[in-house]
Design an enzyme around this catalytic site. Structure first.
Site, short mmCIF file in Angstrom:
data_model
loop_
_atom_site.label_atom_id
_atom_site.label_comp_id
_atom_site.label_asym_id
_atom_site.label_seq_id
_atom_site.Cartn_x
_atom_site.Cartn_y
_atom_site.Cartn_z
N HIS A 143 0.85 -1.19 0.00
CA HIS A 143 0.00 0.00 0.00
C HIS A 143 0.88 1.24 0.00
CE1 HIS A 143 -3.23 2.77 1.13
NE2 HIS A 143 -4.04 1.83 0.73
N ASP B 71 -7.88 -5.33 -0.39
CA ASP B 71 -8.32 -6.20 -1.50
C ASP B 71 -7.92 -7.65 -1.33
OD1 ASP B 71 -7.52 -3.36 -3.41
OD2 ASP B 71 -9.54 -4.16 -3.11
C1 SDX Z 1 -6.17 0.16 -3.06
O1 SDX Z 1 -4.49 4.69 -1.98
C2 SDX Z 1 -5.41 4.02 -1.40
O2 SDX Z 1 -5.83 4.34 -0.32
C3 SDX Z 1 -5.93 2.83 -2.18
C4 SDX Z 1 -6.96 1.95 -1.48
C5 SDX Z 1 -8.24 2.69 -1.21
O3 SDX Z 1 -8.95 2.30 -0.28
O4 SDX Z 1 -8.60 3.60 -2.00
O5 SDX Z 1 -6.41 1.51 -0.26
C6 SDX Z 1 -7.33 0.75 -2.34
O6 SDX Z 1 -5.91 0.55 -4.15
C7 SDX Z 1 -5.32 -0.84 -2.35
C8 SDX Z 1 -4.07 -1.29 -3.18
C9 SDX Z 1 -4.55 -2.36 -4.19
N1 SDX Z 1 -3.47 -2.69 -5.13
C10 SDX Z 1 -2.81 -3.86 -5.07
O7 SDX Z 1 -3.00 -4.68 -4.19
C11 SDX Z 1 -1.82 -4.08 -6.21
C12 SDX Z 1 -0.52 -4.67 -5.65
N2 SDX Z 1 0.14 -3.65 -4.84
C13 SDX Z 1 1.18 -2.85 -5.49
O8 SDX Z 1 1.11 -2.70 -6.85
C14 SDX Z 1 1.59 -1.63 -4.68
O9 SDX Z 1 1.81 -2.05 -3.40
C15 SDX Z 1 0.67 -0.43 -4.65
C16 SDX Z 1 0.22 -0.01 -6.00
C17 SDX Z 1 -0.52 -0.70 -3.80
C18 SDX Z 1 1.43 0.73 -4.01
O10 SDX Z 1 2.40 1.13 -4.92
P1 SDX Z 1 3.55 2.17 -4.51
O11 SDX Z 1 3.19 2.92 -3.29
O12 SDX Z 1 3.89 2.95 -5.74
O13 SDX Z 1 4.72 1.22 -4.07
P2 SDX Z 1 5.91 0.79 -5.01
O14 SDX Z 1 5.35 0.22 -6.27
O15 SDX Z 1 6.87 1.93 -5.11
O16 SDX Z 1 6.54 -0.39 -4.14
C19 SDX Z 1 7.60 -0.15 -3.23
C20 SDX Z 1 8.45 -1.43 -3.30
C21 SDX Z 1 8.92 -1.77 -4.72
O17 SDX Z 1 10.10 -2.54 -4.62
P3 SDX Z 1 11.55 -1.77 -4.70
O18 SDX Z 1 11.51 -0.94 -5.97
O19 SDX Z 1 11.63 -0.94 -3.44
O20 SDX Z 1 12.56 -2.91 -4.76
O21 SDX Z 1 7.64 -2.56 -2.89
C22 SDX Z 1 7.49 -3.47 -3.98
C23 SDX Z 1 7.84 -2.71 -5.24
O22 SDX Z 1 8.31 -3.58 -6.24
N3 SDX Z 1 6.08 -3.89 -3.98
C24 SDX Z 1 5.67 -5.14 -4.23
C25 SDX Z 1 4.28 -5.11 -4.07
N4 SDX Z 1 3.89 -3.86 -3.74
C26 SDX Z 1 5.00 -3.12 -3.70
N5 SDX Z 1 6.34 -6.26 -4.55
C27 SDX Z 1 5.59 -7.37 -4.73
N6 SDX Z 1 4.24 -7.42 -4.61
C28 SDX Z 1 3.56 -6.32 -4.27
N7 SDX Z 1 2.21 -6.36 -4.15
#
Ligand code: SDX
Length: 434
Positions: free
Chosen positions: A313, A370
């Site tokens: 998140h 989710d």
């Molecule tokens: C919702 O904003 C809100 O409040 C949203 C929400 C709401 O109620 O409105 O809470 C609802 O959208 C929840 C999130 C649902 N999405 C997912 O579950 C999709 C999977 N999650 C990721 O794609 C990610 O965690 C996000 C999109 C939720 C957040 O993305 P960020 O903040 O841009 O984080 P990032 O991509 O910069 O990740 C930071 C690190 C990265 O690794 P490094 O570059 O540091 O090595 O964490 C890793 C990412 O690769 N990472 C993951 C991951 N989520 C982040 N690695 C593996 N699996 C994951 N799910």
């Protein structure tokens, strides 16, 4: 101004070349600190740059507070756990939109206002004939919600409180009907009209699962679980889709158009679409003999763009309190139904495995809202493609509350700046010389 913020005596000093600036500091009611840069460009010619707005506050707001470090979520000051335990969805919607929990008279009047608008204009039913049989229901939802503005031209003035109020009632009342009709369309069954003797959640389940051949009697446990799911989805401060609703609304676009835009943003698999993507992922793991370690390793592999859907998140760097509430409700419902859903077993195993892995621990990646919601939707008989539609029905009061707050604050049209990185001025080259 929306929220009483303490005017801080503190300021932030910025030095840029030969200029030194004192910028005001704004402190929120929960002690959050923001540096007000509204004078930055006029005084320095410079702007800030913050890709994906990770560090940027777009507004003051009094609607929802969340603390990602501590895993705290409150709607208008009430902890989400308390609301999930004591309220139903329409009471929560009232709280978000009007700022206070309703008295029993206010709640009764609000329910009556909603009941009065649950049907769609009969001409809207023909829209569904135009969609392909396998149309995704989120595409239908955003289209039909946008089209509501063509049927209700009497309530488009964003500055007329009465017109805004009736649009709010129409949207909250009609989203479940629009959603249920898209499901009926996908399975070739006739649309089922709303039955206003039923409660909000009962009515939705009735429209989804009744047929002319027989009425569907909603299990009270299903109604309780659906209320809880809609409550925990109802708002989440400046998330992607809510910021979209504010952005579109800031041009004075009508409420229907603003909500339709928010539905589009929610559809993305990185946002609301993650609940559908998560169940598809859990099904894939289940088919793969429940080999969760393989998928945890894939998620860690930077060469692989696979991510654990429902995990991580932008704000929560601790457990998402909604995931905890949903997981408990999931467990309770499956036990009551004496249901063994392999996806729930796989999801729990995936959570345990990931949270033992330093990759997830170091990045503070936990299950989000989710991760478990899809297991409950499946238990209710909701098809996977409808999961994000349910998220939209839940989030609607939050979108509306933020849209109203933005107008109440007299906010200006949202128009971010940029840093241009393209070619500098160059001369035109005739086509025979290119
Ligand atoms: C919702 O904003 C809100 O409040 C949203 C929400 C709401 O109620 O409105 O809470 C609802 O959208 C929840 C999130 C649902 N999405 C997912 O579950 C999709 C999977 N999650 C990721 O794609 C990610 O965690 C996000 C999109 C939720 C957040 O993305 P960020 O903040 O841009 O984080 P990032 O991509 O910069 O990740 C930071 C690190 C990265 O690794 P490094 O570059 O540091 O090595 O964490 C890793 C990412 O690769 N990472 C993951 C991951 N989520 C982040 N690695 C593996 N699996 C994951 N799910």
């Amino acid at each position: 101004m929306t929220s009483a913020v303490s005017e801080s005596s503190k300021t932030a000093r910025l030095v840029l070349e030969d200029k030194e600036l004192e910028l005001p500091v704004v402190v929120g009611s929960e002690g959050e600190v923001g540096i007000d840069i509204s004078s930055l460009r006029s005084q320095t010619g410079a702007i800030t740059l913050d890709e994906a707005y990770v560090n940027t506050g777009s507004t003051r707001s009094a609607i929802t507070f969340l603390n990602g470090e501590d895993g705290v979520l409150r709607y208008r000051g009430y902890p989400i756990e308390t609301l999930a335990e004591h309220c139903d969805f329409l009471e929560t919607a009232y709280l978000l939109i009007y700022g206070e929990l309703p008295t029993s008279d206010q709640a009764a009047s609000f329910r009556e206002d909603i009941r009065h608008h649950t049907m769609l204009h009969e001409d809207m039913k023909s829209f569904y004939n135009g969609f392909p049989r396998d149309a995704h229901p989120m595409g239908i939802l955003s289209s039909v919600v946008g089209a509501l503005s063509t049927f209700y031209q009497d309530s488009m003035d964003v500055h007329d409180p009465d017109q805004v109020e009736v649009s709010i009632h129409r949207l909250i009342a009609k989203l479940p009907t629009i959603a249920a009709y898209s499901h009926k369309k996908s399975i070739g069954q006739p649309f089922v009209y709303p039955k206003n003797s039923l409660s909000y959640c009962e009515n939705f389940l009735h429209m989804m699962f009744s047929t002319p051949a027989g009425d569907y009697e909603a299990d009270p446990d299903f109604v309780e679980a659906l209320n809880l799911l809609l409550i925990v989805h109802a708002d989440h401060e400046q998330n992607c889709s809510t910021s979209t609703v504010r952005m579109v609304g800031s041009s004075n676009a009508n409420l229907f158009a603003s909500i339709s835009a928010g539905i589009g943003a929610l559809w993305g698999p990185l946002h609301g679409g993650a609940n559908e993507a998560c169940v598809n992922m859990l099904e894939q793991i289940t088919r793969d003999n429940g080999n969760v370690q393989k998928y945890v390793d894939m998620a860690k592999d930077k060469q692989n763009n696979f991510r654990l859907m429902g995990f991580g998140h932008r704000v929560y760097k601790n457990r998402d309190p909604r995931a905890t509430i949903i997981k408990t409700s999931c467990d309770k419902l499956l036990q009551k139904l004496d249901l063994k859903d392999p996806l729930f077993e796989v999801a729990q195993k995936l959570e345990e495995t990931a949270l033992r892995d330093s990759y997830f621990v170091e990045r503070k990646l936990y299950p989000n809202v989710d991760f478990y919601s899809g297991v409950i939707y499946r238990a209710l008989g909701i098809p996977v493609q409808m999961f994000t539609v349910l998220f939209a029905i839940g989030r609607l009061p939050g979108w509306i509350a933020h849209w109203k707050e933005m107008h109440a604050d007299g906010s200006r049209i949202n128009r971010p700046r940029q840093i241009y990185t393209g070619p500098t001025r160059r001369d035109f080259v005739p086509v025979d010389q290119r």
